[in-house]
Design a protein around this motif. Structure first.
Motif, mmCIF file in Angstrom:
data_model
loop_
_atom_site.group_PDB
_atom_site.id
_atom_site.type_symbol
_atom_site.label_atom_id
_atom_site.label_comp_id
_atom_site.label_asym_id
_atom_site.label_seq_id
_atom_site.Cartn_x
_atom_site.Cartn_y
_atom_site.Cartn_z
ATOM 1 N N SER A 1 12.699 7.495 15.284
ATOM 2 C CA SER A 1 13.577 7.634 14.121
ATOM 3 C C SER A 1 12.849 8.295 12.958
ATOM 4 O O SER A 1 13.425 9.125 12.230
ATOM 5 N N SER B 1 11.635 12.363 22.502
ATOM 6 C CA SER B 1 11.798 11.245 23.416
ATOM 7 C C SER B 1 10.604 10.310 23.242
ATOM 8 O O SER B 1 9.710 10.562 22.441
ATOM 9 N N PRO C 1 15.753 -2.129 24.104
ATOM 10 C CA PRO C 1 16.967 -1.657 24.801
ATOM 11 C C PRO C 1 17.041 -2.041 26.269
ATOM 12 O O PRO C 1 18.136 -2.039 26.845
ATOM 13 N N ARG D 1 17.783 4.547 26.087
ATOM 14 C CA ARG D 1 19.109 4.003 25.792
ATOM 15 C C ARG D 1 20.184 4.689 26.631
ATOM 16 O O ARG D 1 21.242 4.115 26.873
ATOM 17 N N SER D 2 19.923 5.934 27.042
ATOM 18 C CA SER D 2 20.851 6.634 27.932
ATOM 19 C C SER D 2 20.215 6.792 29.303
ATOM 20 O O SER D 2 20.145 7.883 29.863
ATOM 21 N N SER E 1 17.455 13.382 19.896
ATOM 22 C CA SER E 1 16.689 12.258 20.437
ATOM 23 C C SER E 1 17.340 11.810 21.739
ATOM 24 O O SER E 1 18.546 11.541 21.777
ATOM 25 N N ILE E 2 16.530 11.744 22.804
ATOM 26 C CA ILE E 2 16.997 11.285 24.118
ATOM 27 C C ILE E 2 15.974 10.278 24.632
ATOM 28 O O ILE E 2 14.787 10.600 24.730
ATOM 29 N N ASP E 3 16.414 9.089 24.964
ATOM 30 C CA ASP E 3 15.451 8.073 25.386
ATOM 31 C C ASP E 3 16.107 7.104 26.360
ATOM 32 O O ASP E 3 17.164 7.391 26.929
ATOM 33 N N ALA F 1 10.744 2.959 22.906
ATOM 34 C CA ALA F 1 11.381 2.249 21.799
ATOM 35 C C ALA F 1 10.309 1.632 20.910
ATOM 36 O O ALA F 1 9.384 0.996 21.400
ATOM 37 N N ASP G 1 21.051 11.860 17.206
ATOM 38 C CA ASP G 1 20.302 10.724 17.751
ATOM 39 C C ASP G 1 20.985 10.175 18.991
ATOM 40 O O ASP G 1 22.221 10.149 19.083
ATOM 41 N N ASN G 2 20.167 9.745 19.968
ATOM 42 C CA ASN G 2 20.647 9.045 21.160
ATOM 43 C C ASN G 2 21.682 9.859 21.933
ATOM 44 O O ASN G 2 22.758 9.373 22.288
#
Length: 284
Positions: free
Chosen positions: A15, A7, A105, A59-60, A55-57, A10, A30-31
């Motif tokens: 990545s 995490s 994002p 964007r969610s 990957s968790i950030d 951005a 991803d995501n």
């Protein structure tokens, strides 16, 4: 099964970290929405994947509050879970977004880019507090890949004592738990024969070893860490990052990090990072 959850902010290098894990044999997603973490991980476990990275950030962002509970549920299922959080200074992130012309994002018609970055920091604060952290502000892509490979090679059952050298002229690392300033000590930069060298080189080591203040400072730092390390272990910490700073991060701080790492390596899991040695133009 081992699960690495990546995490962070951005533009901080998530990545790159995920690609490094994929190159190391991890099955990567991803995501992923946090609400699906438990379900997807258990599905992959049933599918015989023993090393997974997700990957968790932001964007969610709607499901982020569920992440701490999801991680706890996975650990109760016997999954070896590690959370790695990547961050960077705001001006570094602004520069990266400007260079790539990507849209943040969280950006909208009412927020500037720095405001969106600050909003994201607040949104991810709880996740950051649960994680092992890497400040990527001054890291090249290759250095970040190497640090991620070091991270996955650790024994998760033990606390890792991470010693990091840095230069105050380039800013204090965001991932520091303890910061020590050794700028008051003799500076090898002003000895012409020592200037091209680093704190890893024999002549610099001999120069600093001979100074009484250097040895007294080393003894004080060593004693403080030794005295408080058991408290961090009892607190179930997985990482303790000790940052040592001098002016440019090439001589004194490197010397101290190497010497402290040698001292503690006999009884503690150690990682060593020298942030500024990836930047040959910096001077101590």
């Amino acid at each position: 099964m081992q699960l690495i959850v990546i995490s962070g902010l951005a533009g901080s290098g998530k990545s790159i970290a995920l690609t490094a894990l994929e190159d190391s044999g991890y099955y990567c997603v991803d995501n992923l929405p946090a609400s699906l973490l438990l379900e997807v991980t258990l599905y992959l476990k049933r599918s015989a994947h023993d090393r997974v990275a997700v990957s968790i950030d932001a964007r969610s962002r709607e499901t982020l509050p569920l992440l701490p509970q999801q991680l706890a549920d996975l650990r109760r299922q016997g999954i070896d879970v590690h959370l790695l959080f990547l961050e960077a200074k705001t001006y570094t992130l602004v520069k990266r977004f400007s260079e790539t012309r990507r849209r943040h994002p969280l950006s909208d018609d009412h927020s500037t880019l720095p405001e969106s970055i600050q909003m994201e920091r607040e949104m991810l604060r709880e996740v950051r507090n649960l994680a092992s952290r890497i400040d990527t502000s001054d890291l090249s892509a290759s250095a970040l890949r190497a640090w991620v490979r070091d991270f996955i090679g650790l024994n998760p059952a033990n606390l890792t004592l991470l010693f990091q050298s840095f230069g105050f002229k380039h800013g204090i690392p965001l991932d520091s738990d303890m910061v020590y300033d050794v700028r008051c000590l003799p500076n090898p930069h002003y000895e012409m024969r020592l200037r091209p060298l680093t704190g890893r080189d024999g002549p610099v080591i001999e120069y600093l070893d001979e100074n009484a203040d250097v040895n007294r400072m080393f003894g004080d730092i060593r004693a403080f860490i030794e005295g408080w390390l058991p408290c961090f272990i009892r607190d179930s910490r997985s990482y303790l990052t000790v940052a040592i700073g001098c002016t440019g991060g090439r001589h004194r701080s490197v010397y101290f990090v190497e010497r402290l790492a040698r001292h503690f390596a006999a009884n503690t899991q150690i990682l060593v990072r020298h942030r500024e040695l990836d930047h040959p133009e910096s001077a101590d």
